[in-house]
Design a protein around this motif. Structure first.
Motif, PDB file in Angstrom:
ATOM      1  N   ALA A   1      25.347  21.833   1.237  1.00  0.00           N
ATOM      2  CA  ALA A   1      23.819  21.096   0.715  1.00  0.00           C
ATOM      3  C   ALA A   1      22.692  21.847   2.088  1.00  0.00           C
ATOM      4  CB  ALA A   1      24.195  19.217   0.648  1.00  0.00           C
ATOM      5  N   LEU A   2      22.196  21.621   1.210  1.00  0.00           N
ATOM      6  CA  LEU A   2      20.844  22.521   2.837  1.00  0.00           C
ATOM      7  C   LEU A   2      20.300  20.995   3.544  1.00  0.00           C
ATOM      8  CD1 LEU A   2      18.405  24.770   2.923  1.00  0.00           C
ATOM      9  CD2 LEU A   2      17.170  23.743   1.379  1.00  0.00           C
ATOM     10  N   GLY A   3      20.424  21.409   4.453  1.00  0.00           N
ATOM     11  CA  GLY A   3      19.989  20.307   5.622  1.00  0.00           C
ATOM     12  C   GLY A   3      18.962  20.805   6.730  1.00  0.00           C
ATOM     13  N   ARG A   4      18.453  19.624   7.250  1.00  0.00           N
ATOM     14  CA  ARG A   4      17.007  19.968   8.122  1.00  0.00           C
ATOM     15  C   ARG A   4      17.685  19.176   9.263  1.00  0.00           C
ATOM     16  NH1 ARG A   4      15.680  20.049   3.379  1.00  0.00           N
ATOM     17  NH2 ARG A   4      14.756  22.036   2.258  1.00  0.00           N
ATOM     18  N   GLU A   5      17.203  20.057  10.215  1.00  0.00           N
ATOM     19  CA  GLU A   5      16.989  19.177  11.705  1.00  0.00           C
ATOM     20  C   GLU A   5      15.866  19.406  12.761  1.00  0.00           C
ATOM     21  OE1 GLU A   5      21.801  19.452  12.706  1.00  0.00           O
ATOM     22  OE2 GLU A   5      20.314  21.113  13.113  1.00  0.00           O
ATOM     23  N   LEU A   6      15.696  18.302  13.021  1.00  0.00           N
ATOM     24  CA  LEU A   6      14.376  18.516  14.763  1.00  0.00           C
ATOM     25  C   LEU A   6      15.092  18.987  15.740  1.00  0.00           C
ATOM     26  CD1 LEU A   6      11.513  18.524  14.549  1.00  0.00           C
ATOM     27  CD2 LEU A   6      11.498  15.991  15.449  1.00  0.00           C
ATOM     28  N   CYS A   7      14.594  19.468  16.479  1.00  0.00           N
ATOM     29  CA  CYS A   7      15.108  19.673  17.395  1.00  0.00           C
ATOM     30  C   CYS A   7      14.291  19.905  18.752  1.00  0.00           C
ATOM     31  CB  CYS A   7      15.752  21.335  17.549  1.00  0.00           C
ATOM     32  SG  CYS A   7      16.739  22.389  19.310  1.00  0.00           S
ATOM     33  N   LEU A   8      14.826  19.115  20.022  1.00  0.00           N
ATOM     34  CA  LEU A   8      13.786  18.632  21.364  1.00  0.00           C
ATOM     35  C   LEU A   8      14.039  19.561  22.021  1.00  0.00           C
ATOM     36  CD1 LEU A   8      13.181  15.443  20.643  1.00  0.00           C
ATOM     37  CD2 LEU A   8      11.441  17.050  20.394  1.00  0.00           C
ATOM     38  N   PHE A   9      13.378  20.550  22.725  1.00  0.00           N
ATOM     39  CA  PHE A   9      13.738  21.258  24.084  1.00  0.00           C
ATOM     40  C   PHE A   9      13.288  21.457  24.692  1.00  0.00           C
ATOM     41  CE2 PHE A   9      13.268  25.040  26.711  1.00  0.00           C
ATOM     42  CZ  PHE A   9      15.081  25.851  26.706  1.00  0.00           C
ATOM     43  N   ASP A  10      13.705  20.570  25.976  1.00  0.00           N
ATOM     44  CA  ASP A  10      13.512  20.009  27.177  1.00  0.00           C
ATOM     45  C   ASP A  10      13.474  21.484  28.407  1.00  0.00           C
ATOM     46  OD1 ASP A  10      13.393  18.783  29.866  1.00  0.00           O
ATOM     47  OD2 ASP A  10      14.672  17.713  29.683  1.00  0.00           O
ATOM     48  N   LYS A  11      12.228  21.567  28.118  1.00  0.00           N
ATOM     49  CA  LYS A  11      11.956  22.700  29.127  1.00  0.00           C
ATOM     50  C   LYS A  11      12.570  22.933  30.637  1.00  0.00           C
ATOM     51  CE  LYS A  11       7.723  23.174  27.223  1.00  0.00           C
ATOM     52  NZ  LYS A  11       5.832  22.871  26.906  1.00  0.00           N
ATOM     53  N   GLN A  12      11.776  21.546  31.163  1.00  0.00           N
ATOM     54  CA  GLN A  12      12.985  21.416  33.357  1.00  0.00           C
ATOM     55  C   GLN A  12      14.246  21.824  32.469  1.00  0.00           C
ATOM     56  OE1 GLN A  12      11.425  17.546  34.858  1.00  0.00           O
ATOM     57  NE2 GLN A  12      12.723  18.673  36.202  1.00  0.00           N
ATOM     58  N   ARG A  13      14.863  21.058  31.999  1.00  0.00           N
ATOM     59  CA  ARG A  13      16.172  20.866  32.036  1.00  0.00           C
ATOM     60  C   ARG A  13      16.968  22.861  31.495  1.00  0.00           C
ATOM     61  NH1 ARG A  13      15.153  15.852  31.636  1.00  0.00           N
ATOM     62  NH2 ARG A  13      16.049  14.965  33.703  1.00  0.00           N
ATOM     63  N   GLN A  14      15.839  22.976  30.579  1.00  0.00           N
ATOM     64  CA  GLN A  14      16.126  24.458  29.540  1.00  0.00           C
ATOM     65  C   GLN A  14      17.376  23.499  28.741  1.00  0.00           C
ATOM     66  OE1 GLN A  14      15.053  27.415  29.720  1.00  0.00           O
ATOM     67  NE2 GLN A  14      13.520  26.562  30.440  1.00  0.00           N
ATOM     68  N   SER A  15      17.355  22.459  27.934  1.00  0.00           N
ATOM     69  CA  SER A  15      18.412  22.115  26.972  1.00  0.00           C
ATOM     70  C   SER A  15      18.081  21.634  25.910  1.00  0.00           C
ATOM     71  CB  SER A  15      18.921  20.830  28.254  1.00  0.00           C
ATOM     72  OG  SER A  15      18.243  19.889  27.781  1.00  0.00           O
ATOM     73  N   ALA A  16      18.494  21.685  25.151  1.00  0.00           N
ATOM     74  CA  ALA A  16      18.187  21.641  23.216  1.00  0.00           C
ATOM     75  C   ALA A  16      18.709  19.647  22.573  1.00  0.00           C
ATOM     76  CB  ALA A  16      18.187  22.623  22.378  1.00  0.00           C
ATOM     77  N   HIS A  17      18.495  18.888  21.804  1.00  0.00           N
ATOM     78  CA  HIS A  17      18.650  18.231  21.089  1.00  0.00           C
ATOM     79  C   HIS A  17      18.386  17.676  19.786  1.00  0.00           C
ATOM     80  CE1 HIS A  17      19.552  16.934  25.998  1.00  0.00           C
ATOM     81  NE2 HIS A  17      18.418  17.636  25.301  1.00  0.00           N
ATOM     82  N   VAL A  18      19.587  18.175  19.064  1.00  0.00           N
ATOM     83  CA  VAL A  18      19.211  17.703  17.987  1.00  0.00           C
ATOM     84  C   VAL A  18      19.671  16.684  17.612  1.00  0.00           C
ATOM     85  CG1 VAL A  18      19.258  19.947  17.105  1.00  0.00           C
ATOM     86  CG2 VAL A  18      21.057  18.734  17.212  1.00  0.00           C
ATOM     87  N   SER A  19      18.734  16.021  15.762  1.00  0.00           N
ATOM     88  CA  SER A  19      18.847  14.957  15.047  1.00  0.00           C
ATOM     89  C   SER A  19      18.709  15.695  13.498  1.00  0.00           C
ATOM     90  CB  SER A  19      17.769  14.219  15.038  1.00  0.00           C
ATOM     91  OG  SER A  19      17.757  12.849  14.768  1.00  0.00           O
ATOM     92  N   GLU A  20      20.055  15.273  12.520  1.00  0.00           N
ATOM     93  CA  GLU A  20      19.083  15.089  11.367  1.00  0.00           C
ATOM     94  C   GLU A  20      17.691  14.992  10.977  1.00  0.00           C
ATOM     95  OE1 GLU A  20      18.709  13.620   7.545  1.00  0.00           O
ATOM     96  OE2 GLU A  20      18.834  12.058   8.634  1.00  0.00           O
ATOM     97  N   TRP A  21      17.091  15.578  10.256  1.00  0.00           N
ATOM     98  CA  TRP A  21      15.738  15.359   9.512  1.00  0.00           C
ATOM     99  C   TRP A  21      15.433  16.061   8.308  1.00  0.00           C
ATOM    100  CZ3 TRP A  21      10.368  16.668  11.645  1.00  0.00           C
ATOM    101  CH2 TRP A  21       9.111  16.365  11.238  1.00  0.00           C
ATOM    102  N   ASP A  22      16.118  14.986   7.360  1.00  0.00           N
ATOM    103  CA  ASP A  22      15.961  14.921   5.574  1.00  0.00           C
ATOM    104  C   ASP A  22      14.803  15.446   5.794  1.00  0.00           C
ATOM    105  OD1 ASP A  22      18.197  17.753   5.044  1.00  0.00           O
ATOM    106  OD2 ASP A  22      19.472  16.205   5.554  1.00  0.00           O
TER     107      ASP A  22
END
Length: 107
Positions: free
Chosen positions: A78-99
């Protein structure tokens, strides 16, 4: 007079160069955000939808919507969507399902 004119020309040239450099820096930042978010994604064949949304430096995050397919067998690709937040200071990405972005909420 000539010295002042030359100073203005040098300033104008440096502003044009700074702008081009700035565009390149933003494109590199966008690539960094997108690549980090895709790497953090749980979706198959994840792709960025649009360009990153930039929050104020006091917040320190960029955000981007990802789209792909759920890998779990019970999700049947199934098609899915995630929201990704990128922490500019730590250069790290964090995702959460966002259908739920596709559902309109009424007040």
């Amino acid at each position: 007079m000539i010295k002042t004119a030359l100073s203005w020309l040098a300033l104008a040239a440096s502003i044009g160069t700074a702008q081009a450099s700035s565009d390149q820096a933003w494109n590199e930042h966008d690539d960094t955000v997108i690549n980090a978010c895709i790497a953090a994604s749980q979706l198959k064949a994840a792709q960025a939808v649009g360009r990153p949304a930039e929050f104020d430096d006091s917040v320190g995050y960029s955000a981007i919507l990802l789209q792909g397919h759920y890998p779990q067998p019970h999700m049947k690709n199934a098609l899915g969507r995630e929201l990704c937040l990128f922490d500019k200071q730590r250069q790290s990405a964090h995702v959460s399902e966002w259908d739920s972005i596709m559902n309109v909420r009424k007040p």
